[in-house]
Enzyme design. Sequence first.
Site, PDB file in Angstrom:
ATOM      1  N   ASP A 149      -2.614   0.774   7.254  1.00  0.00           N
ATOM      2  CA  ASP A 149      -1.840   0.851   5.971  1.00  0.00           C
ATOM      3  C   ASP A 149      -1.225  -0.718   5.876  1.00  0.00           C
ATOM      4  O   ASP A 149      -1.142  -1.248   4.981  1.00  0.00           O
ATOM      5  CB  ASP A 149      -0.670   1.724   5.852  1.00  0.00           C
ATOM      6  CG  ASP A 149      -0.866   3.252   6.303  1.00  0.00           C
ATOM      7  OD1 ASP A 149      -1.122   3.972   5.297  1.00  0.00           O
ATOM      8  OD2 ASP A 149      -1.215   3.598   7.417  1.00  0.00           O
ATOM      9  N   ASP A 185       0.958  -1.138  -0.080  1.00  0.00           N
ATOM     10  CA  ASP A 185       0.010  -0.098   0.095  1.00  0.00           C
ATOM     11  C   ASP A 185       0.938   1.199   0.126  1.00  0.00           C
ATOM     12  O   ASP A 185       1.184   1.713   0.983  1.00  0.00           O
ATOM     13  CB  ASP A 185      -0.822  -0.105   1.189  1.00  0.00           C
ATOM     14  CG  ASP A 185      -1.765   1.046   1.366  1.00  0.00           C
ATOM     15  OD1 ASP A 185      -2.074   1.424   0.096  1.00  0.00           O
ATOM     16  OD2 ASP A 185      -2.250   1.485   2.295  1.00  0.00           O
ATOM     17  N   GLU A 205      -1.344  -1.058  -4.724  1.00  0.00           N
ATOM     18  CA  GLU A 205      -2.602  -0.303  -5.027  1.00  0.00           C
ATOM     19  C   GLU A 205      -2.490   0.620  -6.322  1.00  0.00           C
ATOM     20  O   GLU A 205      -1.306   1.533  -6.409  1.00  0.00           O
ATOM     21  CB  GLU A 205      -2.887   0.523  -3.839  1.00  0.00           C
ATOM     22  CG  GLU A 205      -4.276   0.975  -3.911  1.00  0.00           C
ATOM     23  CD  GLU A 205      -4.569   1.717  -2.690  1.00  0.00           C
ATOM     24  OE1 GLU A 205      -4.926   0.756  -1.515  1.00  0.00           O
ATOM     25  OE2 GLU A 205      -4.796   2.833  -2.516  1.00  0.00           O
TER      26      GLU A 205
END
Lengths: 195, 195
Positions: B141, B7, B68
């Site tokens: 996260d 992420d 992501e």
Amino acid sequence: MRVLGVDPGLTRCGVGVIESGRAREIACLGVGVVRTPSTDELADRLMAVAEGVEGWMDAHRPEVVAVERVFSQQNVRTVMGTAQVSGIVALAAARRDLPVAFHTPSAVKAAISGSGRADKRQVTTMITKILGLESPPKPADAADALALAVCHLWRAPMSDRIAEAEAKAAQLARNHRARLADAARERGSTGGQQR
Amino acid sequence: MRVLGVDPGLTRCGVGVIESGRAREIACLGVGVVRTPSTDELADRLMAVAEGVEGWMDAHRPEVVAVERVFSQQNVRTVMGTAQVSGIVALAAARRDLPVAFHTPSAVKAAISGSGRADKRQVTTMITKILGLESPPKPADAADALALAVCHLWRAPMSDRIAEAEAKAAQLARNHRARLADAARERGSTGGQQR
């Protein structure tokens, strides 16, 4: 000072190397574009751009790398690729212990043409004039990379001077505070005698 | 299959490694966050994140990296840093010959919670359940990185199956067209005889 300017982009990444000489003379040591085909996978394109830009760093050994600061005003897809490339360029510079400076497009335009709203044609015209090139650099990304490098060269002494002035001001402020404290202490002791 | 989920982020970059076992079992091999201080220079922060994530790649030797996909809907300053980190992560993977897959936040949420609009709490709850963790991974996260990896694991066979089905359909279409052509040729010859 030798500066590598990079106009980050996935499809076309502009690169230009300049060197400042005596007086206001600046020489263009090289200019070009690193291209990657839009049909390739993103990760492969990022790797190809990295290799291309690193090749320029290793061949020309700049002392500093100037990169365009990316804003998310443009097309979403484009700006993401541009930001990814700018990150990769900054990383490559940092790994070579090269300082990286980011300049906004309007700062670049203002530095070389006097107006932050200059168009691409104006930037190309000015950069051709400033560097004394025989023909305008093409494509626009190549001209932009040179403009970034020149902008850095011209802004750097200014920011150095500002930093110097700020340091001097801070020193003066410290001296002033110290004198005030001395005065207060003196007043304190004489005040005691007056009572 | 071993998947590293990332992420991307400059202040906190979530990382998580999972491995698929028999049946639907998935094991969490590690989860964490690479942090960089916001007071550092951008280039230094990018280098620190790169080193951190590369450390995870080299320690856990994933077969694929799921990152992501960044959109520029968020805060402009944040999204630029996020995009720069995502580029650096994709580059690190590509340099290790690891395939990189990008998944949108909504695809990740939909994959693990059934809804593309799930909130952070839901994602954390589901990832804790799916991986049989003793406590929810923190910060968000870290949980997001694991969710990305799980999303990739569950989507990959699906997209493989879709590709297989599409190939089969294309083959059937080719057979059908060939049969039509044969029939037309036959009709042509018998038609000639009928006249």
